[in-house]
Design a protein around this motif. Structure first.
Motif, PDB file in Angstrom:
ATOM      1  N   SER A 131       0.839  -1.209   0.000  1.00  0.00           N
ATOM      2  CA  SER A 131       0.000   0.000   0.000  1.00  0.00           C
ATOM      3  C   SER A 131       0.873   1.257   0.000  1.00  0.00           C
ATOM      4  N   GLN A 132       1.976   1.205   0.710  1.00  0.00           N
ATOM      5  CA  GLN A 132       2.932   2.341   0.725  1.00  0.00           C
ATOM      6  C   GLN A 132       3.463   2.642  -0.668  1.00  0.00           C
ATOM      7  N   ILE A 133       3.816   1.564  -1.371  1.00  0.00           N
ATOM      8  CA  ILE A 133       4.363   1.730  -2.726  1.00  0.00           C
ATOM      9  C   ILE A 133       3.324   2.355  -3.647  1.00  0.00           C
ATOM     10  N   TRP A 134       2.096   1.890  -3.475  1.00  0.00           N
ATOM     11  CA  TRP A 134       0.990   2.415  -4.274  1.00  0.00           C
ATOM     12  C   TRP A 134       0.877   3.924  -4.110  1.00  0.00           C
ATOM     13  N   ILE A 135       0.890   4.339  -2.860  1.00  0.00           N
ATOM     14  CA  ILE A 135       0.720   5.763  -2.588  1.00  0.00           C
ATOM     15  C   ILE A 135       1.879   6.545  -3.201  1.00  0.00           C
ATOM     16  N   ARG A 136       3.076   6.005  -3.055  1.00  0.00           N
ATOM     17  CA  ARG A 136       4.223   6.721  -3.601  1.00  0.00           C
ATOM     18  C   ARG A 136       4.113   6.838  -5.120  1.00  0.00           C
ATOM     19  N   ALA A 160      -9.665   8.584  -7.311  1.00  0.00           N
ATOM     20  CA  ALA A 160     -10.151   7.206  -7.240  1.00  0.00           C
ATOM     21  C   ALA A 160      -9.000   6.245  -6.978  1.00  0.00           C
ATOM     22  N   VAL A 161      -7.894   6.451  -7.692  1.00  0.00           N
ATOM     23  CA  VAL A 161      -6.738   5.569  -7.534  1.00  0.00           C
ATOM     24  C   VAL A 161      -6.195   5.667  -6.108  1.00  0.00           C
ATOM     25  N   LEU A 162      -6.113   6.891  -5.617  1.00  0.00           N
ATOM     26  CA  LEU A 162      -5.618   7.098  -4.248  1.00  0.00           C
ATOM     27  C   LEU A 162      -6.516   6.389  -3.229  1.00  0.00           C
ATOM     28  N   LEU A 163      -7.810   6.499  -3.436  1.00  0.00           N
ATOM     29  CA  LEU A 163      -8.782   5.893  -2.543  1.00  0.00           C
ATOM     30  C   LEU A 163      -8.615   4.375  -2.524  1.00  0.00           C
ATOM     31  N   TRP A 190      -5.569   3.349  -0.682  1.00  0.00           N
ATOM     32  CA  TRP A 190      -5.831   3.482   0.755  1.00  0.00           C
ATOM     33  C   TRP A 190      -6.482   2.220   1.277  1.00  0.00           C
ATOM     34  N   LYS A 191      -7.524   1.727   0.582  1.00  0.00           N
ATOM     35  CA  LYS A 191      -8.261   0.528   0.985  1.00  0.00           C
ATOM     36  C   LYS A 191      -7.353  -0.692   1.016  1.00  0.00           C
TER      37      LYS A 191
END
Ligand SMILES: *[C@@H]1O[C@H](CO)[C@@H](O)[C@H](O)[C@H]1NC(C)=O
Ligand SMILES: *[C@@H]1O[C@H](CO)[C@@H](O)[C@H](O)[C@H]1NC(C)=O
Length: 216
Positions: free
Chosen positions: A1-6, A208-211, A214-215
């Motif tokens: 999830s961290q990688i996603w956010i970055r 949307a991608v950020l959301l 997050w999930k």
């Protein structure tokens, strides 16, 4: 999830930077010194057609209200030279600066120009007068900040008389006639508008991608 956010943050940064390249820095460069070179390459008795707005009419909006027609007259002038002419190169540089300025001004430009429509003048200037205007334009653009909003003075009486006559005839309303008159290139405008619409579209997608990230 961290990688996603970055990844998303990087994507967001990339899009912001890619969508607004010209807002970083001043589009006016030292290349404006080439105006005097170009002037020397064109005969003094050559006449160049330009539509312009006098300073006394447009005061704090002079630069933005003249940017489009100056670009048009330079494009016209560039046509007169062959592809390998240095004059054409100089003019291309100036046109590029004008286009970047127009991009920075954004979508409000067309409506501002329409508000001042009746004050524009079309003249044929000899080379020295024309380039004096071009130099003045770029120097003013580089050295002053303009107001976003300018109020046009009332139209001269003769223009009003003409529009009244037009309005009584079974033709489109005067504003439409005037805008079709070619003072603004609609293709360029839609291009700019498309660009800003696309960047607006990105916002919900990124949200949307950020959301989602997050999930996860
Ligand atoms: C534009 O203005 C800046 C600051 O006022 C000045 O340093 C720079 O030389 C100017 N650029 C040109 C091309 O005149
Ligand atoms: C000049 O360049 C334009 C656009 O790049 C091209 O369409 C045209 O054919 C060229 N003209 C000559 C004479 O090479």
């Amino acid at each position: 999830s961290q990688i996603w956010i970055r990844t998303c943050v990087h994507l967001l940064l990339y899009i912001t930077v890619a969508a607004y390249p010209s807002e970083i820095g001043n589009p006016i460069t030292d290349d404006i010194k080439k105006i005097s070179l170009l002037k020397q390459n064109i005969p003094k008795d050559y006449k160049i057609t330009v539509q312009y707005l006098p300073k006394e009419v447009s005061s704090m909006c002079w630069v933005q209200l003249n940017v489009f027609h100056l670009e048009e007259s330079l494009k016209d002038l560039a046509q007169k030279f062959g592809n390998i002419s240095s004059n054409k190169d100089y003019i291309a540089t100036f046109i590029q600066m004008l286009q970047e300025m127009r991009y920075i001004i954004g979508n409000s430009l067309e409506s501002s120009m329409l508000e001042f429509q009746c004050h524009y003048r079309e003249e044929k200037w000899l080379t020295p007068r024309y380039f004096q205007f071009v130099e003045d334009f770029f120097n003013t653009a580089n050295s002053s900040r303009e107001d976003e909003d300018c109020e046009p003075p009332p139209c001269p009486a003769t223009i009003k008389a003409t529009t009244t006559t037009l309005a009584t005839m079974p033709t489109p309303p005067p504003t439409q006639i005037r805008s079709q008159d070619g003072s603004m290139n609609p293709r360029v405008l839609t291009e700019i508008m498309k660009k800003s619409l696309y960047s607006l579209l990105f916002i919900p997608v990124i949200a949307a991608v950020l959301l989602l990230a997050w999930k996860v």
